[in-house]
Design a protein around this motif. Structure first.
Motif, short mmCIF file in Angstrom:
data_model
loop_
_atom_site.label_atom_id
_atom_site.label_comp_id
_atom_site.label_asym_id
_atom_site.label_seq_id
_atom_site.Cartn_x
_atom_site.Cartn_y
_atom_site.Cartn_z
N GLY A 1 32.41 36.44 62.85
CA GLY A 1 32.93 35.27 63.55
C GLY A 1 32.05 34.05 63.38
N ALA A 2 32.53 32.95 63.95
CA ALA A 2 31.80 31.68 63.85
C ALA A 2 30.43 31.79 64.50
N MET A 3 29.44 31.18 63.86
CA MET A 3 28.08 31.20 64.41
C MET A 3 27.89 29.99 65.30
N LEU A 4 28.32 30.15 66.56
CA LEU A 4 28.28 29.07 67.53
C LEU A 4 27.62 29.56 68.80
N ALA A 5 26.78 28.73 69.39
CA ALA A 5 26.07 29.12 70.61
C ALA A 5 27.04 29.46 71.73
N HIS A 6 28.09 28.64 71.87
CA HIS A 6 29.02 28.88 72.98
C HIS A 6 29.89 30.10 72.75
N LYS A 7 30.13 30.45 71.48
CA LYS A 7 30.82 31.72 71.19
C LYS A 7 29.94 32.88 71.64
N ALA A 8 28.64 32.80 71.35
CA ALA A 8 27.71 33.86 71.75
C ALA A 8 27.65 33.97 73.27
N GLU A 9 27.67 32.84 73.97
CA GLU A 9 27.64 32.87 75.43
C GLU A 9 28.87 33.58 75.99
N GLU A 10 30.04 33.24 75.46
CA GLU A 10 31.27 33.89 75.92
C GLU A 10 31.20 35.39 75.68
N GLU A 11 30.66 35.77 74.53
CA GLU A 11 30.54 37.20 74.22
C GLU A 11 29.53 37.88 75.13
N GLY A 12 28.47 37.16 75.49
CA GLY A 12 27.47 37.72 76.40
C GLY A 12 28.07 38.05 77.75
N VAL A 13 28.86 37.12 78.28
CA VAL A 13 29.54 37.35 79.56
C VAL A 13 30.55 38.49 79.42
N PHE A 14 31.28 38.49 78.32
CA PHE A 14 32.30 39.51 78.05
C PHE A 14 31.68 40.92 78.09
N VAL A 15 30.56 41.08 77.39
CA VAL A 15 29.93 42.40 77.32
C VAL A 15 29.35 42.80 78.68
N ALA A 16 28.71 41.87 79.37
CA ALA A 16 28.16 42.18 80.69
C ALA A 16 29.24 42.66 81.63
N GLU A 17 30.37 41.98 81.63
CA GLU A 17 31.47 42.37 82.52
C GLU A 17 32.12 43.67 82.08
N THR A 18 32.15 43.91 80.77
CA THR A 18 32.67 45.18 80.27
C THR A 18 31.80 46.35 80.74
N ILE A 19 30.49 46.18 80.61
CA ILE A 19 29.55 47.23 81.05
C ILE A 19 29.71 47.50 82.55
N ALA A 20 30.01 46.44 83.31
CA ALA A 20 30.16 46.57 84.76
C ALA A 20 31.51 47.13 85.17
#
Length: 468
Positions: free
Chosen positions: A318-337
């Motif tokens: 995917g695109a190498m964008l800081a805000h894409k990484a942020e969205e993915e960080g939140v996504f994974v955290a919530e998935t783990i939870a």
């Protein structure tokens, strides 16, 4: 041995945001960063320092060329203090990275300085610069190790004359002639910085247009404006050799007719993209699959083939964008939870922070044609806005693409002043599947740059723009 619910390897925008969200969700969290400051590439040698230099150089150019138009007269000569400009940039970076460290403390996230590597799927070894190893245990791990600048196989990056963006952000002199290999975001932004500061700049691009992944109309408009700013472009040129001869860099390339062309300058910025950074992870110890492009392979949940290990940001596809990484960080955290988050990658905007700025979200006109989607297009020029004339920022446009049958907005593409901020309106509209008519019916304050969005929406609904 310390045990955590989640360990995050890498403290860039994806990593630190993932750690914060995990902590907010009640997960005991650790973050591992190999450098002494947090924030990864973006905060240290990417987004933040480059924007600091873009703003400083913009002020300098305004003082040199535009203040007089506004009735501002500066007695004496306007002088550049490059050392002070670089010092301001360093201060901005320091304040920002310290802010991330504060957030880690605030959220009770344990931080480890050192290189994190897998001993197995639940144990991570952390090798510090002092040579002392620590091992922690984690039920879940998030890989957020980011990317590093790419190059071409035959280029020797000496980091003195032949440089990457990292070195370009801390030069001690303004180049006489900066050669830029690559007409993408990084090359154009840093090229414009040094053009404003007095360098001659030549951009050499393999494709037939700059910012080739964005809408062709944006490429054309930005190229037109930057040519007015005296930036030179060599499009459809394939670089074949780069040599540092001492005080000079010589680039050989072939043009679209196969003719060899030579370029000479005192610095060469290689900006041909970035590549995932997975070195030192010892991913094999955990059984993690890494593909031929050095990307960590993940499924739709951003989960690797090892069920308790996830990856986000530049290190995956995917695109190498800081805000894409942020969205993915939140996504994974919530998935783990145990939550069920979602990401719509089509609605992650892209921005080029030149002046005028360039911003885009959704499908380009070329993509819609390729997908054989019947679409309508509405475009409005910035020069027709009172706000643009008042500020003197008359270059650019807003273009809205809609489904011809339903009027749903499919893509929004902008060039102009502050469109990096303005694109958020388009993202909101598309998130809620708005039509161009919906945007056209909204009241937009006058005079603002945002009025161009309303006018483009009016144009997309049947040539109803009011101010052209």
């Amino acid at each position: 041995m310390s045990t955590y619910d989640v360990a995050v390897i890498g403290s860039g925008p994806g990593g630190y945001v993932a750690a914060i969200r995990c902590a907010q969700l009640g997960l005991k969290t650790a973050i591992i960063e190999k450098y002494s400051t947090m924030g990864g590439t973006c905060l240290n040698v990417g987004c933040i320092p480059s924007k600091a230099l873009l703003d400083s150089s913009h002020h300098y150019e305004d003082a040199l060329k535009h203040f007089e138009d506004h009735g501002i007269e500066i007695p004496g000569e306007v002088k550049l203090n490059l050392e002070k400009m670089m010092g301001r940039k360093a201060t901005v970076v320091e304040q920002t990275t310290k802010g991330i460290a504060f957030l880690m403390d605030k959220n009770k996230i344990n931080t480890y300085e050192g290189v994190g590597s897998f001993k197995d799927k639940t144990h991570i070894n952390i090798a510090s610069a002092e040579g002392e190893d620590v091992t922690i245990e984690a039920k879940h791990t998030i890989i957020a190790t980011g990317s590093k600048p790419s190059s071409l196989p035959f280029i020797d990056l000496d980091k003195e004359r032949i440089i990457t963006s990292t070195e370009a952000l801390k030069l001690k002199e303004v180049p006489k002639h900066m050669l830029v290999i690559g007409g993408g975001v990084i090359g154009l932004e840093l090229g414009q910085v040094y053009k404003r500061l007095g360098a001659e700049v030549t951009v050499i691009e393999y494709m037939d247009r700059i910012i080739p992944t964005m809408d062709a109309a944006q490429s054309k408009e930005l190229a037109k404006v930057m040519k007015k700013q005296k930036v030179k472009f060599a499009l459809s040129h394939k670089v074949t050799a780069v040599e540092n001869t001492g005080d000079e860099v010589v680039i050989k390339a072939t043009d679209k007719k196969g003719k060899e062309v030579e370029f000479k300058g005192d610095y060469c910025l290689v900006s041909v993209g970035r590549k995932p950074f997975t070195d030192g992870l010892e991913a094999d110890n955990a059984g993690i699959k890494i593909n031929d492009r050095k990307q960590v392979e993940v499924n739709e949940h951003l989960q690797t083939n090892v069920e308790n290990i996830y990856a986000i940001g530049d290190v995956i596809k995917g695109a190498m964008l800081a805000h894409k990484a942020e969205e993915e960080g939140v996504f994974v955290a919530e998935t783990i939870a145990g939550q069920k988050p979602h990401i719509d990658y089509n609605l992650i905007p892209g921005v080029v922070y030149t002046w005028p700025e360039v911003a885009s979200v959704g499908k380009t006109e070329e993509q819609l044609k390729e997908d054989r989607v019947e679409y309508a297009s509405g475009q409005f020029p910035m020069r027709a806005l009172g706000r643009s004339r008042a500020s003197g920022d008359i270059d650019g446009f807003v273009k809205i693409l809609t489904n011809k049958e339903t009027d749903e907005v499919l893509g929004v593409h902008m060039v102009g002043a502050r469109v990096a901020d303005l694109i958020a309106e388009a993202v909101v509209a598309m998130e809620f599947r708005a039509s161009a008519e919906d945007i056209a019916r909204m009241s937009h304050a006058h005079p603002t740059y945002a009025e161009a969005v309303k006018e483009a929406a009016l144009a997309a609904t049947g040539d109803r723009a009011l101010h052209v």
